[in-house]
Design an enzyme around this catalytic site. Structure first.
Site, PDB file in Angstrom:
ATOM      1  N   CYS A  12      10.882  -5.540 -18.413  1.00  0.00           N
ATOM      2  CA  CYS A  12      10.194  -4.228 -18.487  1.00  0.00           C
ATOM      3  C   CYS A  12       9.727  -3.958 -16.946  1.00  0.00           C
ATOM      4  CB  CYS A  12       9.032  -4.285 -19.385  1.00  0.00           C
ATOM      5  SG  CYS A  12       7.755  -3.117 -19.098  1.00  0.00           S
ATOM      6  N   GLU A  13       9.921  -2.803 -16.708  1.00  0.00           N
ATOM      7  CA  GLU A  13       9.508  -2.700 -14.842  1.00  0.00           C
ATOM      8  C   GLU A  13       8.078  -2.305 -14.933  1.00  0.00           C
ATOM      9  OE1 GLU A  13      10.670   1.986 -14.076  1.00  0.00           O
ATOM     10  OE2 GLU A  13      12.247   0.480 -13.952  1.00  0.00           O
ATOM     11  N   HIS A  14       7.340  -2.209 -16.169  1.00  0.00           N
ATOM     12  CA  HIS A  14       5.913  -1.624 -15.902  1.00  0.00           C
ATOM     13  C   HIS A  14       5.110  -2.709 -16.058  1.00  0.00           C
ATOM     14  CE1 HIS A  14       7.459   2.108 -18.347  1.00  0.00           C
ATOM     15  NE2 HIS A  14       7.483   2.319 -16.869  1.00  0.00           N
ATOM     16  N   HIS A  15       5.395  -4.201 -16.582  1.00  0.00           N
ATOM     17  CA  HIS A  15       4.689  -5.077 -16.940  1.00  0.00           C
ATOM     18  C   HIS A  15       5.400  -6.447 -16.275  1.00  0.00           C
ATOM     19  CE1 HIS A  15       2.502  -2.334 -19.731  1.00  0.00           C
ATOM     20  NE2 HIS A  15       1.217  -2.850 -19.154  1.00  0.00           N
TER      21      HIS A  15
ATOM     22  N   GLN B  37      14.167   0.863 -21.400  1.00  0.00           N
ATOM     23  CA  GLN B  37      15.255   0.668 -22.231  1.00  0.00           C
ATOM     24  C   GLN B  37      16.139   2.008 -22.235  1.00  0.00           C
ATOM     25  OE1 GLN B  37      14.615  -1.142 -26.018  1.00  0.00           O
ATOM     26  NE2 GLN B  37      16.278  -0.166 -26.915  1.00  0.00           N
TER      27      GLN B  37
ATOM     28  N   HIS C 100      10.020  -5.530 -27.347  1.00  0.00           N
ATOM     29  CA  HIS C 100       9.315  -5.588 -25.861  1.00  0.00           C
ATOM     30  C   HIS C 100       8.389  -6.557 -25.906  1.00  0.00           C
ATOM     31  CE1 HIS C 100      11.695  -1.957 -24.172  1.00  0.00           C
ATOM     32  NE2 HIS C 100      12.153  -2.024 -25.448  1.00  0.00           N
TER      33      HIS C 100
ATOM     34  N   CYS D  55       6.047  -6.628 -23.661  1.00  0.00           N
ATOM     35  CA  CYS D  55       4.756  -5.859 -23.188  1.00  0.00           C
ATOM     36  C   CYS D  55       4.231  -5.159 -24.370  1.00  0.00           C
ATOM     37  CB  CYS D  55       5.198  -4.618 -22.359  1.00  0.00           C
ATOM     38  SG  CYS D  55       6.248  -3.483 -22.900  1.00  0.00           S
TER      39      CYS D  55
END
Length: 219
Positions: free
Chosen positions: A110-113, A151, A179, A181
């Site tokens: 996940c590019e956010h977390h 995704q 995920h 996250c």
């Protein structure tokens, strides 16, 4: 590598702008060894800020291990040199029915977390004058998965790559993934999963074909 066109790094320049992984133009100027050395130093600083004792023999090698994992494994799909070559073969057997590769192991991040996304990808296409070696479908999935991702973008990147490689719009991609996250932080929901799909060509217009695809992947 010439980025004068403004299309960004070569690995994604063949994709529509909205599907390209956000990268700086100088993303591949430094060698892998240089990146590993720099990331190792940064991760050592993070561990230090967390209060960990880096003289402990269990932790001493962790910064370099993490840096090597990032560059050589988790995020190797960022490097255009790792883009798989998809070899096509003449369809001498005149096979033109649905071809499905299901349950392709998918591991992304996940590019956010920056925590894992784990799941399965299912891909299908209708062969024309040529077919592809089956392992290449897996390699395309893995190439785009092995980078920081969301995704939705991942699903469309795989579909677009397959369309270009196979020379047909008749491509379907469905991803089902968990995920971390969502599972390990925030709402801490360990029971939900995320499904995304992309249908091109006849898959987009033929409901019976889509239904057959879903039946064959057990959905």
């Amino acid at each position: 590598m010439d980025n004068a066109s403004g299309l960004g790094p070569a690995s994604d320049s063949h994709l529509p702008p909205g599907l390209r992984t956000p990268l700086r133009d100088d993303a591949f100027v430094r060698s892998d060894d240089e990146k590993i050395a720099a990331i190792s130093g940064h991760f050592e600083a993070i561990m230090h800020e967390l209060g960990l004792d880096l003289t402990d023999d269990s932790l001493a090698g962790t910064p370099r291990r993490v840096a090597k994992m990032f560059v050589k494994e988790w995020f190797k799909g960022l490097d255009p040199a790792n883009r798989p070559e998809v070899r096509m073969f003449e369809n001498r057997y005149d096979y033109h029915q649905l071809l499905v590769e299901r349950d392709i192991t998918l591991f992304s991040c996940c590019e956010h977390h920056f925590v894992p996304i784990v799941g399965k990808a299912h891909v299908a296409y209708l062969p024309g004058s040529h077919v592809v070696g089956l392992s290449k479908l897996n390699r395309v999935v893995q190439h785009y998965a092995r980078r920081p991702q969301v995704q939705e973008r991942l699903t469309r990147q795989i579909a677009e790559e397959l369309k270009q490689c196979l020379g047909t719009e008749d491509v379907a991609v469905l991803i089902e993934a968990d995920h971390l996250c969502v599972m390990s932080r925030g709402v801490n929901d360990t029971s939900s999963s995320t499904l995304t799909s992309e249908y091109g060509g006849r898959f987009a217009t033929d409901g019976a074909l889509r239904s057959e695809f879903m039946r064959q992947i057990g959905k």
